[in-house]
Motif scaffolding. Structure first.
Motif, PDB file in Angstrom:
ATOM      1  N   TYR A   9      -7.850  -5.137  -3.145  1.00 30.53           N
ATOM      2  CA  TYR A   9      -8.262  -3.561  -4.181  1.00 30.53           C
ATOM      3  C   TYR A   9      -9.136  -3.828  -5.116  1.00 30.53           C
ATOM      4  O   TYR A   9     -10.231  -3.188  -5.373  1.00 30.53           O
ATOM      5  CB  TYR A   9      -6.891  -3.001  -4.409  1.00 30.53           C
ATOM      6  CG  TYR A   9      -6.073  -2.416  -3.567  1.00 30.53           C
ATOM      7  CD1 TYR A   9      -6.524  -1.865  -2.208  1.00 30.53           C
ATOM      8  CD2 TYR A   9      -4.680  -2.685  -3.494  1.00 30.53           C
ATOM      9  CE1 TYR A   9      -5.797  -1.431  -1.452  1.00 30.53           C
ATOM     10  CE2 TYR A   9      -3.766  -2.376  -2.832  1.00 30.53           C
ATOM     11  CZ  TYR A   9      -4.314  -1.556  -1.541  1.00 30.53           C
ATOM     12  OH  TYR A   9      -3.485  -1.323  -0.475  1.00 30.53           O
ATOM     13  N   ASN A  10      -8.901  -5.203  -5.730  1.00 31.42           N
ATOM     14  CA  ASN A  10      -9.938  -5.392  -6.982  1.00 31.42           C
ATOM     15  C   ASN A  10     -11.280  -5.817  -6.319  1.00 31.42           C
ATOM     16  O   ASN A  10     -12.240  -5.721  -7.031  1.00 31.42           O
ATOM     17  CB  ASN A  10      -9.494  -6.937  -7.676  1.00 31.42           C
ATOM     18  CG  ASN A  10      -8.325  -6.559  -8.294  1.00 31.42           C
ATOM     19  OD1 ASN A  10      -7.975  -5.236  -8.799  1.00 31.42           O
ATOM     20  ND2 ASN A  10      -7.319  -7.491  -9.210  1.00 31.42           N
ATOM     21  N   ALA A  49      -8.014   3.459   0.814  1.00 28.30           N
ATOM     22  CA  ALA A  49      -7.743   2.136  -0.194  1.00 28.30           C
ATOM     23  C   ALA A  49      -7.509   2.861  -1.517  1.00 28.30           C
ATOM     24  O   ALA A  49      -6.607   2.363  -2.332  1.00 28.30           O
ATOM     25  CB  ALA A  49      -8.785   1.232  -0.013  1.00 28.30           C
ATOM     26  N   GLU A  79     -14.810   1.662  -2.819  1.00 27.41           N
ATOM     27  CA  GLU A  79     -13.474   2.571  -2.924  1.00 27.41           C
ATOM     28  C   GLU A  79     -13.904   3.678  -2.322  1.00 27.41           C
ATOM     29  O   GLU A  79     -14.938   4.391  -2.403  1.00 27.41           O
ATOM     30  CB  GLU A  79     -13.014   2.642  -4.136  1.00 27.41           C
ATOM     31  CG  GLU A  79     -12.368   1.388  -4.714  1.00 27.41           C
ATOM     32  CD  GLU A  79     -11.884   1.643  -6.073  1.00 27.41           C
ATOM     33  OE1 GLU A  79     -10.561   1.446  -6.169  1.00 27.41           O
ATOM     34  OE2 GLU A  79     -12.608   1.648  -7.042  1.00 27.41           O
ATOM     35  N   ALA A 108      -2.501  -7.906  -1.939  1.00 26.50           N
ATOM     36  CA  ALA A 108      -3.252  -6.540  -1.967  1.00 26.50           C
ATOM     37  C   ALA A 108      -3.975  -6.411  -3.135  1.00 26.50           C
ATOM     38  O   ALA A 108      -4.961  -5.514  -2.913  1.00 26.50           O
ATOM     39  CB  ALA A 108      -1.879  -5.855  -1.866  1.00 26.50           C
ATOM     40  N   LYS A 109      -3.668  -6.734  -4.414  1.00 28.94           N
ATOM     41  CA  LYS A 109      -4.295  -6.496  -5.465  1.00 28.94           C
ATOM     42  C   LYS A 109      -5.719  -7.196  -5.442  1.00 28.94           C
ATOM     43  O   LYS A 109      -6.687  -6.742  -5.967  1.00 28.94           O
ATOM     44  CB  LYS A 109      -3.627  -7.277  -6.662  1.00 28.94           C
ATOM     45  CG  LYS A 109      -4.192  -6.789  -8.052  1.00 28.94           C
ATOM     46  CD  LYS A 109      -3.259  -7.541  -9.366  1.00 28.94           C
ATOM     47  CE  LYS A 109      -1.825  -6.754  -9.305  1.00 28.94           C
ATOM     48  NZ  LYS A 109      -0.958  -7.475 -10.352  1.00 28.94           N
ATOM     49  N   MET A 111       2.344  -4.313  -7.215  1.00 33.20           N
ATOM     50  CA  MET A 111       1.728  -4.910  -6.044  1.00 33.20           C
ATOM     51  C   MET A 111       1.649  -6.237  -5.773  1.00 33.20           C
ATOM     52  O   MET A 111       1.557  -7.073  -6.855  1.00 33.20           O
ATOM     53  CB  MET A 111       0.174  -3.979  -6.531  1.00 33.20           C
ATOM     54  CG  MET A 111      -0.911  -4.107  -5.481  1.00 33.20           C
ATOM     55  SD  MET A 111      -0.468  -3.028  -4.093  1.00 33.20           S
ATOM     56  CE  MET A 111      -0.862  -1.385  -5.106  1.00 33.20           C
ATOM     57  N   ALA A 147       0.793  -1.113  -0.038  1.00 37.75           N
ATOM     58  CA  ALA A 147       0.000   0.035   0.087  1.00 37.75           C
ATOM     59  C   ALA A 147       0.755   1.159  -0.156  1.00 37.75           C
ATOM     60  O   ALA A 147       1.970   1.294   0.579  1.00 37.75           O
ATOM     61  CB  ALA A 147      -1.036   0.149   1.362  1.00 37.75           C
ATOM     62  N   SER A 163      -4.115   4.292  -1.890  1.00 39.56           N
ATOM     63  CA  SER A 163      -3.129   3.164  -1.457  1.00 39.56           C
ATOM     64  C   SER A 163      -2.821   2.416  -2.608  1.00 39.56           C
ATOM     65  O   SER A 163      -1.643   1.570  -2.858  1.00 39.56           O
ATOM     66  CB  SER A 163      -3.491   2.367  -0.186  1.00 39.56           C
ATOM     67  OG  SER A 163      -3.444   3.126   0.940  1.00 39.56           O
ATOM     68  N   LYS A 164      -3.512   2.236  -3.434  1.00 38.21           N
ATOM     69  CA  LYS A 164      -3.367   1.282  -4.681  1.00 38.21           C
ATOM     70  C   LYS A 164      -2.777   1.704  -5.802  1.00 38.21           C
ATOM     71  O   LYS A 164      -2.262   1.194  -6.749  1.00 38.21           O
ATOM     72  CB  LYS A 164      -4.795   0.633  -5.081  1.00 38.21           C
ATOM     73  CG  LYS A 164      -5.783   1.578  -5.696  1.00 38.21           C
ATOM     74  CD  LYS A 164      -6.893   0.892  -6.263  1.00 38.21           C
ATOM     75  CE  LYS A 164      -7.960   1.838  -6.904  1.00 38.21           C
ATOM     76  NZ  LYS A 164      -9.215   0.933  -7.483  1.00 38.21           N
ATOM     77  N   THR A 208      -0.232   2.986  -6.800  1.00 37.03           N
ATOM     78  CA  THR A 208       1.485   3.053  -6.754  1.00 37.03           C
ATOM     79  C   THR A 208       2.118   3.318  -8.187  1.00 37.03           C
ATOM     80  O   THR A 208       1.738   2.801  -9.320  1.00 37.03           O
ATOM     81  CB  THR A 208       2.012   1.755  -6.227  1.00 37.03           C
ATOM     82  OG1 THR A 208       3.836   1.877  -6.120  1.00 37.03           O
ATOM     83  CG2 THR A 208       1.544   0.627  -7.199  1.00 37.03           C
TER      84      THR A 208
END
Length: 323
Positions: A314-315, A295, A323, A310-311, A306, A115, A298-299, A301
């Protein structure tokens, strides 16, 4: 015989309980983690303690928060397998993964992004009464760029070069902020480069007894070269209320990132990420920087890859519109 049946029954019950949990739960709950941060009592270390407290509470994990010298040592420990998670500045991660600066011809692999947490601003400080108004005006001046080989020094050099100034065109002072602030007060240097979250306690202390200004920096216009040479820089603002200056000033920022060993399982990382973002209110209550973490940012980047865990988290947010 009765005791044997009782033991078997307990084992069967435990097996059923484990099977009823999701794989992500069983792979994250009860784990022991090592989180490397920064110097004891510093911003990274205190945030790490608060963050580990949140995910240990909801995962039942046991996280050891380790104080270090910062990003470079954290990367080293992660690569060696001596740590699981860590805080790293985005510029240092970029240098490590591309074999640049302190990692010249020594690319580092095995670290993934979890993140983006919050931003730290590049701050070029001058005394308010000086005639220096832009980075270009530093030509021929004495400039404190940080200790040699540090992230601050690298940022200073790259920003100066983007504005057409190389080290041989100024008097370079490799000084800590404490040393540099004394030099600025006495006229030994004309400007100081610093990188920190806003506001910096060191700069605030100096501003209590000295009138200061900040030089503007941007990845557009005169500083457009920064966008290509240093993709980790993002545009930001030093607001006037941060230090009680007359005006807000544009600057560039780097991100503080939570990263992990790439070989950690997807489900373990997913568990940590979900426990963190599902309980941001608790993190915010425990640490001021928690309020800056979300979030959506944070995603986003610009540096590194990633981690799959984590992916996955977020997905999932994107799919549910949370979100």
């Amino acid at each position: 015989m009765k005791r044997t049946v009782k033991i078997i029954s307990v084992l069967m019950a435990a097996t059923i309980l484990l099977c009823s949990c999701s794989k992500s739960d069983t792979d994250a709950v009860g784990k022991e983690y090592m989180l490397v941060t920064g110097k004891s009592g510093g911003a990274y270390n205190s945030l790490g303690i608060s963050m580990a407290g949140v995910w240990d509470k909801y995962l039942g994990s046991n996280t050891n928060v380790i104080s270090t010298t910062g990003s470079i040592q954290n990367i080293e420990m992660l690569i060696k397998g001596d740590a699981d998670f860590g805080f790293v500045q985005s510029d240092i991660l970029y240098y490590a993964q591309n074999g640049k600066e302190m990692y010249e011809e020594n690319k580092q692999k095995g670290i993934s992004v979890v993140a983006n947490l919050y931003s730290e601003a590049v701050q070029i400080i001058v005394n308010a009464g000086t005639d220096i108004q832009t980075v270009s005006d530093l030509l021929g001046k004495a400039v404190a760029v940080g200790k040699y080989g540090t992230a601050t020094e690298a940022a200073a050099r790259q920003i100066l070069e983007a504005y057409g100034i190389t080290y041989d065109m100024i008097t370079v002072k490799y000084q800590t902020f404490s040393e540099a602030s004394e030099s600025l007060a006495s006229g030994g240097v004309d400007a100081i480069f610093a990188v920190s979250a806003l506001p910096s306690s060191n700069i605030s202390i100096y501003a209590e007894t000295h009138s200061i200004r900040f030089l503007p920096v941007s990845t557009s216009g005169s500083g457009a070269k920064l966008r290509k040479s240093c993709p980790f820089f993002t545009d930001g603002v030093i607001k006037s209320e941060a230090y009680g200056t007359e005006n807000s000033v544009a600057t560039v920022c780097i991100d503080v990132m939570l990263v992990c060993r790439s070989d950690l399982s997807s489900d373990a990382v997913y568990g940590v990420v979900s426990s963190l973002f599902n309980n941001l209110d608790e993190l915010s209550a425990a640490h001021s920087k928690g309020a800056e973490i979300n979030a959506d940012t944070s995603k986003a980047t610009k540096v590194g890859s990633m981690h799959a865990g984590a992916k996955k988290y977020y997905n999932g947010l994107s799919a549910t519109g949370e979100e």
